[in-house]
Scaffold this motif. Structure first.
Motif, mmCIF file in Angstrom:
data_model
loop_
_atom_site.group_PDB
_atom_site.id
_atom_site.type_symbol
_atom_site.label_atom_id
_atom_site.label_comp_id
_atom_site.label_asym_id
_atom_site.label_seq_id
_atom_site.Cartn_x
_atom_site.Cartn_y
_atom_site.Cartn_z
ATOM 1 N N ASP A 96 36.459 46.232 43.126
ATOM 2 C CA ASP A 96 37.434 46.943 42.305
ATOM 3 C C ASP A 96 38.758 46.186 42.275
ATOM 4 O O ASP A 96 39.382 46.038 41.213
ATOM 5 C CB ASP A 96 37.639 48.347 42.867
ATOM 6 N N TYR A 97 39.202 45.682 43.431
ATOM 7 C CA TYR A 97 40.455 44.935 43.502
ATOM 8 C C TYR A 97 40.339 43.605 42.770
ATOM 9 O O TYR A 97 41.307 43.124 42.172
ATOM 10 C CB TYR A 97 40.851 44.686 44.950
ATOM 11 N N LYS B 22 40.640 44.382 39.038
ATOM 12 C CA LYS B 22 42.015 44.760 38.706
ATOM 13 C C LYS B 22 42.972 43.577 38.820
ATOM 14 O O LYS B 22 43.950 43.494 38.070
ATOM 15 C CB LYS B 22 42.474 45.894 39.625
ATOM 16 N N SER B 23 42.703 42.654 39.729
ATOM 17 C CA SER B 23 43.547 41.464 39.862
ATOM 18 C C SER B 23 43.372 40.524 38.677
ATOM 19 O O SER B 23 44.309 39.821 38.285
ATOM 20 C CB SER B 23 43.226 40.723 41.165
ATOM 21 N N TYR C 86 44.890 47.296 33.874
ATOM 22 C CA TYR C 86 44.684 48.286 34.930
ATOM 23 C C TYR C 86 45.995 48.781 35.526
ATOM 24 O O TYR C 86 45.995 49.511 36.512
ATOM 25 C CB TYR C 86 43.780 47.711 36.024
ATOM 26 N N ASN D 12 48.389 47.510 37.377
ATOM 27 C CA ASN D 12 48.662 47.253 38.794
ATOM 28 C C ASN D 12 50.130 47.480 39.107
ATOM 29 O O ASN D 12 50.485 47.949 40.189
ATOM 30 C CB ASN D 12 48.269 45.821 39.152
#
Length: 386
Positions: free
Chosen positions: A126-127, A130-131, A137, A139
């Motif tokens: 997930d990270y 999103k990165s 997303y 962030n």
């Protein structure tokens, strides 16, 4: 660059730039305390977590709860500082928006690659996703929202220009009451960050257009500041006191730690008016302020805050417990701010220059492609590329 709302580095008022520096530090401190007062994303032995959503008679607990509001204040100040000057602009900021998108993605990759190497690939899927898509997303939600504002403000300005004083007042009052006052207590009328921001934009438009220079009044600024500070503090203390007396309030979420807090906007507008009156110029202050966007992106990077800021609080808790927790929070925030500023300064003089060269060329290419679509598909004659 984001938050550089004046045209020309030398012409920027250093009073406003100083306010931005104070604001970005408040945001950093807020995020540090947010990590301390939020349950870690994964179980950590010797949990450092302090639950400030539970009523307490401990003064330190109450101060931490109040600090949970200053991040919203920092965001509100940045919004007002930007919106106040965007109201005078007629040209689009699409090129600047693309440059911000490029900076956000490149800085995300500058953290993502080393973290993947150091952790030997042990990063949540997930990270990772999103990165790779930090803006989509959200962030850093403020950045996504600001980019939307940069795309919307030319249309908002055109609408505001066509409105009479009565119409603009009506719009400002309606949006302010519905999305800032009512939404402070209950989330309703499909509220979102961008709608709250547009509400603030219309309020500022009325003040700037018909306020007869009230923003230059020291009495007005001080009155707003005091009313906002006193009001917000009384609400926080009142909810906490009620929680000590009544079970139904004992585990209330942190009241007012939201983007539609009217007291926070009062403080922000009052501070803006006061600092806007400061007539001095400092190259150093303007330079540090110009790094605000980058500092915001870097210090609150998804991987850094999820994996390393939690680990740092864990180490402090294991070694020192919760003794002098406020001093530790201030120290961590100061170190994080200085380290981020130094790294971002180096980035601005190196990688960012190449990033903007590429984004500028990409902007021209996208403009040409879009004009071609307009001409070939929709039969619209294409104006010169701006």
């Amino acid at each position: 660059m984001l938050f550089e709302v004046h045209s020309g580095h030398a012409s920027r008022k250093s009073g406003i730039e100083l306010l931005k520096i104070i604001s970005i530090f408040m945001v950093v401190l807020y995020h540090v305390v947010q990590t301390l007062t939020s349950r870690p994303p994964r179980p950590i032995p010797g949990d450092y977590f302090i639950n400030v959503s539970v009523a307490s008679a401990d003064p330190v607990h109450i101060i931490l709860e109040l600090i949970r509001h200053i991040g919203r204040l920092g965001n509100a100040i940045f919004l007002i500082c930007s919106a106040w000057f965007l109201l005078d602009k007629e040209t689009s900021a699409k090129k600047k928006a693309l440059g911000m998108l490029a900076d956000i993605w490149v800085m995300s990759m500058c953290v993502f690659v080393p973290v993947i190497i150091v952790r030997k690939g042990d990063v949540s899927t997930d990270y990772i996703i999103k990165s790779l898509f930090p803006t989509i997303y959200m962030n850093n939600w403020y950045m996504t929202c600001y980019i939307l504002l940069c795309l919307l403000y030319p249309f908002l300005n055109r609408l505001i220009k066509t409105m009479s004083q009565r119409e603009l007042l009506g719009a400002a009052l309606f949006l302010g009451i519905v999305y800032i006052v009512i939404n402070y207590r209950i989330s309703t009328f499909f509220s979102s960050h961008i709608i709250v921001w547009i509400s603030v934009y219309f309020i500022l438009a009325y003040i700037k257009k018909y306020g007869a220079g009230i923003e230059n009044s020291t009495k007005f600024a001080v009155a707003l500041l005091l009313a906002g500070v006193i009001g917000n503090t009384l609400v926080v203390l009142g909810i906490n006191f009620a929680g000590l007396k009544f079970t139904s309030y004992s585990e209330s979420p942190i009241f007012g730690d939201k983007g539609s807090n009217p007291f926070i906007f009062m403080i922000a507008l009052g501070a803006f008016c006061l600092f806007n009156k400061a007539k001095f110029h400092s190259k150093f202050i303007n330079g540090v302020s110009s790094l605000s966007m980058l500092i915001y992106i870097l210090h609150e990077n998804l991987l850094l805050r999820k994996y390393y800021r939690t680990l740092l609080w864990h180490e402090i808790y294991v070694r020192f417990g919760h003794d002098h927790i406020l001093a530790w929070a201030l120290t961590m925030a100061a170190c994080l701010f200085v380290a981020s500023a130094i790294i971002c300064f180096v980035y601005s003089k190196t990688i960012q220059k190449l990033t903007h060269v590429v984004s500028d060329k990409l902007y021209v290419a996208l403009q040409k492609f879009y004009r071609l679509i307009e001409k070939k598909v929709f039969k619209i004659d294409s104006p010169a590329i701006s």
